[in-house]
Design an enzyme around this catalytic site. Sequence first.
Site, mmCIF file in Angstrom:
data_model
loop_
_atom_site.group_PDB
_atom_site.id
_atom_site.type_symbol
_atom_site.label_atom_id
_atom_site.label_comp_id
_atom_site.label_asym_id
_atom_site.label_seq_id
_atom_site.Cartn_x
_atom_site.Cartn_y
_atom_site.Cartn_z
ATOM 1 N N TYR A 23 -9.396 -12.072 -5.902
ATOM 2 C CA TYR A 23 -8.366 -12.134 -6.926
ATOM 3 C C TYR A 23 -8.333 -13.499 -7.591
ATOM 4 C CZ TYR A 23 -6.653 -7.664 -5.303
ATOM 5 O OH TYR A 23 -6.557 -6.335 -4.991
ATOM 6 N N ARG B 46 0.848 -1.191 0.000
ATOM 7 C CA ARG B 46 0.000 0.000 0.000
ATOM 8 C C ARG B 46 0.884 1.241 0.000
ATOM 9 N NH1 ARG B 46 -1.929 -3.667 3.802
ATOM 10 N NH2 ARG B 46 -4.060 -4.441 3.452
ATOM 11 N N HIS C 193 -3.609 -9.502 4.693
ATOM 12 C CA HIS C 193 -5.012 -9.571 5.084
ATOM 13 C C HIS C 193 -5.219 -10.679 6.111
ATOM 14 C CE1 HIS C 193 -6.973 -6.689 2.444
ATOM 15 N NE2 HIS C 193 -6.194 -7.089 1.461
ATOM 16 N N HIS D 16 -3.319 2.852 -6.091
ATOM 17 C CA HIS D 16 -3.666 1.605 -5.418
ATOM 18 C C HIS D 16 -3.893 0.475 -6.422
ATOM 19 C CE1 HIS D 16 -4.853 -0.591 -1.830
ATOM 20 N NE2 HIS D 16 -5.864 -1.111 -2.512
ATOM 21 N N ARG E 16 -1.160 -2.189 -6.643
ATOM 22 C CA ARG E 16 -1.303 -3.317 -5.716
ATOM 23 C C ARG E 16 -2.321 -4.316 -6.254
ATOM 24 N NH1 ARG E 16 -1.398 -5.075 -0.202
ATOM 25 N NH2 ARG E 16 -3.495 -5.530 0.568
#
Length: 384
Positions: free
Chosen positions: A339, A198, A330, A304, A307
């Site tokens: 994803y 990030r 996460h 962003h 990422r």
Amino acid sequence: MARRDYGSVRKLPSGRWQARYRNRGGRMVSAPETFTTKGDATAWLAQAQTDQARGQFIDPRAGRITLGTFADRFLTERVLAERTAETYRGLLDNHIRPTLGDIEMGQLAPGTVRAWHAQLARRHPSTAAKAYRLLRTICNTAVLDEVIARSPCRVEGAGTERAEERPIATLEEIAVIVEAMPARFKALVLLATWCQLRKGELCALRRRDIDPMRSTLTVAQNLQQLRDGRLVIKEPKSAAGRRTVVIPSQVLPVLVEHLATFTAADSDALVFTGEHGGPVRPHVLQKHWARARVAAGRPDLHMHDLRHTGNTWAAATGASTRELMARMGHSTPDAALRYQHATEDRDRVIAEALAGLTKPAPVVAIERAMGASPADADSNPPLH
């Protein structure tokens, strides 16, 4: 006047009936309303006594505090990170208080909450979800504090944000963006993409977090800018946010060169800094990013999205959900599964394209008979 151990019922000069009950402190308190008949007053008193015995009784007077006042108290009593406190205050003052702030907690009905959320969601769906989650937390706290008996926030799915699918960049576009960025930010773009960091994590990296010998970097902090312009460095929100990531081999030489050129020798020195050596200001980075994405022909890309792009590529390598979670930082599998789902969809497209390259000879013959051009036929040769 009828008396009981728990309370009493009496007729008022107006002809209406009043019920009084004994609260937990032993003090006699009047019911919040009067009643037409003695039976109604007695029934209310009996229900209050039953609820109190079950631990379910809420003093009606407690709910007379307005939502706005209770919410202010809620924010004051919570120990929140500065950025989180700012976010909550903005949601309360801009989206909750104007419509619901003057309503007493005891009078806040589920239908009122539903109408408020629907109106906000039509204009700002993502903001509506955030504001609803905050309101739900405030009302749940009011239940715990025995201000209200039950939360009025009962809109199913209202707190769930349904983010739009973000775009991803190609390898060629990333190369153009890196080339267009100032030299001190080239490695930042590469780490954002290939290590899926990030922006705040990148700007908080220190020399001690980079281990060139092991080709790893450790995410230990996050830099944030508050609304008043102050920069604060915080620990990750969760244990999963603090992580060690392996740096891809093609990125490591660029990062090592960056450390030698732009980063001070002190182990505590920030890896990425502004021109004068201070922390990177978000608006400065955004200025250079805006130019670079235009140079790549992708004005739709946010930083962003680097990422997002890297995570999509990682999923395409066949990484498991647990592996993606660890690399992304996460604590839940939701994002990793998104994803992987995107990769499965793309894989289906690829499979169909591959199938088109292996048409059997009879299919090619039929297509020729129907008028397909020789060029078309030759572009799909049969396999023998």
